[in-house]
Write an enzyme that holds these catalytic residues in place. Sequence first.
Site, PDB file in Angstrom:
ATOM      1  N   SER A   1       0.867  -1.187   0.000  1.00  0.00           N
ATOM      2  CA  SER A   1       0.000   0.000   0.000  1.00  0.00           C
ATOM      3  C   SER A   1       0.899   1.231   0.000  1.00  0.00           C
ATOM      4  O   SER A   1       2.072   1.148   0.379  1.00  0.00           O
ATOM      5  CB  SER A   1      -0.865   0.013   1.263  1.00  0.00           C
ATOM      6  OG  SER A   1      -1.654   1.188   1.325  1.00  0.00           O
TER       7      SER A   1
ATOM      8  N   TYR B   1      -1.960  -1.032  10.477  1.00  0.00           N
ATOM      9  CA  TYR B   1      -2.026  -1.361   9.043  1.00  0.00           C
ATOM     10  C   TYR B   1      -0.767  -0.854   8.327  1.00  0.00           C
ATOM     11  O   TYR B   1      -0.135  -1.587   7.544  1.00  0.00           O
ATOM     12  CB  TYR B   1      -3.283  -0.724   8.439  1.00  0.00           C
ATOM     13  CG  TYR B   1      -3.415  -0.898   6.943  1.00  0.00           C
ATOM     14  CD1 TYR B   1      -3.831  -2.110   6.397  1.00  0.00           C
ATOM     15  CD2 TYR B   1      -3.127   0.153   6.067  1.00  0.00           C
ATOM     16  CE1 TYR B   1      -3.953  -2.273   5.030  1.00  0.00           C
ATOM     17  CE2 TYR B   1      -3.252   0.007   4.699  1.00  0.00           C
ATOM     18  CZ  TYR B   1      -3.668  -1.216   4.178  1.00  0.00           C
ATOM     19  OH  TYR B   1      -3.786  -1.360   2.816  1.00  0.00           O
TER      20      TYR B   1
HETATM   21  P1  NAP Z   1     -11.344  -6.137  -0.003  1.00  0.00           P
HETATM   22  O1  NAP Z   1     -12.218  -5.619  -1.080  1.00  0.00           O
HETATM   23  O2  NAP Z   1     -11.811  -6.027   1.412  1.00  0.00           O
HETATM   24  O3  NAP Z   1     -10.995  -7.673  -0.317  1.00  0.00           O
HETATM   25  C1  NAP Z   1     -10.158  -8.361   0.578  1.00  0.00           C
HETATM   26  C2  NAP Z   1      -9.936  -9.771   0.082  1.00  0.00           C
HETATM   27  O4  NAP Z   1      -9.092 -10.447   1.014  1.00  0.00           O
HETATM   28  C3  NAP Z   1     -11.209 -10.566  -0.021  1.00  0.00           C
HETATM   29  O5  NAP Z   1     -11.120 -11.409  -1.143  1.00  0.00           O
HETATM   30  C4  NAP Z   1     -11.206 -11.400   1.252  1.00  0.00           C
HETATM   31  O6  NAP Z   1     -11.873 -12.615   1.003  1.00  0.00           O
HETATM   32  C5  NAP Z   1      -9.727 -11.653   1.431  1.00  0.00           C
HETATM   33  N1  NAP Z   1      -9.300 -11.949   2.790  1.00  0.00           N
HETATM   34  C6  NAP Z   1      -9.433 -11.186   3.904  1.00  0.00           C
HETATM   35  N2  NAP Z   1      -8.878 -11.808   4.957  1.00  0.00           N
HETATM   36  C7  NAP Z   1      -8.367 -12.982   4.485  1.00  0.00           C
HETATM   37  C8  NAP Z   1      -7.675 -14.055   5.090  1.00  0.00           C
HETATM   38  N3  NAP Z   1      -7.380 -14.080   6.402  1.00  0.00           N
HETATM   39  N4  NAP Z   1      -7.290 -15.093   4.301  1.00  0.00           N
HETATM   40  C9  NAP Z   1      -7.582 -15.116   2.983  1.00  0.00           C
HETATM   41  N5  NAP Z   1      -8.245 -14.128   2.355  1.00  0.00           N
HETATM   42  C10 NAP Z   1      -8.641 -13.074   3.108  1.00  0.00           C
HETATM   43  O7  NAP Z   1      -9.911  -5.481  -0.035  1.00  0.00           O
HETATM   44  P2  NAP Z   1      -9.129  -4.682  -1.213  1.00  0.00           P
HETATM   45  O8  NAP Z   1      -9.484  -3.264  -1.093  1.00  0.00           O
HETATM   46  O9  NAP Z   1      -9.304  -5.390  -2.493  1.00  0.00           O
HETATM   47  O10 NAP Z   1      -7.636  -4.878  -0.690  1.00  0.00           O
HETATM   48  C11 NAP Z   1      -6.830  -5.957  -1.161  1.00  0.00           C
HETATM   49  C12 NAP Z   1      -5.392  -5.701  -0.789  1.00  0.00           C
HETATM   50  O11 NAP Z   1      -5.008  -4.435  -1.330  1.00  0.00           O
HETATM   51  C13 NAP Z   1      -5.114  -5.638   0.697  1.00  0.00           C
HETATM   52  O12 NAP Z   1      -3.857  -6.216   0.974  1.00  0.00           O
HETATM   53  C14 NAP Z   1      -5.079  -4.147   0.980  1.00  0.00           C
HETATM   54  O13 NAP Z   1      -4.280  -3.841   2.089  1.00  0.00           O
HETATM   55  C15 NAP Z   1      -4.474  -3.636  -0.307  1.00  0.00           C
HETATM   56  N6  NAP Z   1      -4.773  -2.230  -0.573  1.00  0.00           N
HETATM   57  C16 NAP Z   1      -6.012  -1.821  -0.921  1.00  0.00           C
HETATM   58  C17 NAP Z   1      -6.242  -0.479  -1.206  1.00  0.00           C
HETATM   59  C18 NAP Z   1      -7.588   0.042  -1.664  1.00  0.00           C
HETATM   60  O14 NAP Z   1      -7.691   1.248  -1.897  1.00  0.00           O
HETATM   61  N7  NAP Z   1      -8.614  -0.777  -1.835  1.00  0.00           N
HETATM   62  C19 NAP Z   1      -5.212   0.433  -1.088  1.00  0.00           C
HETATM   63  C20 NAP Z   1      -3.947  -0.013  -0.701  1.00  0.00           C
HETATM   64  C21 NAP Z   1      -3.733  -1.356  -0.467  1.00  0.00           C
HETATM   65  P3  NAP Z   1     -12.982 -13.298   1.942  1.00  0.00           P
HETATM   66  O15 NAP Z   1     -13.534 -12.251   2.843  1.00  0.00           O
HETATM   67  O16 NAP Z   1     -13.961 -13.837   0.948  1.00  0.00           O
HETATM   68  O17 NAP Z   1     -12.209 -14.360   2.647  1.00  0.00           O
END
Ligand code: NAP
Length: 258
Positions: free
Chosen positions: A143, A157
Amino acid sequence: MFTSLRDRSVIVTGASKGIGRGIARRFGEAGCQVLVVARTVASADTVAQEIVGAGGRAVAFAGDVSQLPDMRAMADKAVTVFGGIDILCANAGIFPASPLESMTEADFDRVMDINLKGTFFAVSACLGAMKQRRRGRIILTSSITGPITGYTGWSHYGASKAGQLGFMRTAAIELAPHGITVNAVLPGNIATEGLADMGPDYISSMEGAVPMKRLGSVSDVANAALFFASDEAAYITGQSLAIDGGQVLPESPAAMMS
Ligand code: NAP
């Protein structure tokens, strides 16, 4: 533009929604065999079926990244159904807000267990299969928050996301002799289900903070992951790439006035 990734075997954790779903679908479009990983098989299978419906190849797998046995079973599954592992996208992560004053040890541990220890577990579980092939691509989803910026409520985080980069740099050195690269994508604010949970005020304030004046899409991140996975990125390791529409650039709000 790039050598084909057709038939490569890729594991994407956290692929039931958001960025992981976007990465899984993009690799599916590129002709890869995709293991779609989430905590329940039902949520993973929905995305696997989307990929299959679009003419790709995908299999669902239920696994929690914070559990080493689950990650070992995940790697075994990819080897059994695809014959090996070429690419790991260690993407699963959570971002619950918790101000420092009220943050409990359990809050801190949960974020570290999934985001940082989960990265270690996923990577270590896939190493044996990658070493056998004498090549591999590992792409971490970190991130901008932590490695570059800070944001109220996300000290745990940010520590986990910066920790992923520290892990990456040494892993990249250790794995280079085996033909395995380790790189990271650093998303800014990407329109995902997880980000939507932050609420409309957060989202509109972020849109205002991005020079491009829009949130990123999951495809923006997936395309960067695809590049790191390509043969053409063979000499790039231990690097991180921000995909943030320029969000980290402005020196002050005045820098955005034009
Ligand atoms: P999201 O929409 O909340 O999706 C999270 C995903 O992770 C879901 O598929 C969830 O699946 C899975 N997950 C959560 N806990 C888990 C576990 N213990 N084991 C296996 N799977 C798990 O999140 P996102 O926004 O796409 O973020 C994805 C990644 O990008 C993260 O690492 C986040 O830190 C990073 N990120 C996101 C943003 C942003 O703006 N969205 C910015 C910077 C970084 P289930 O709930 O179905 O298990």
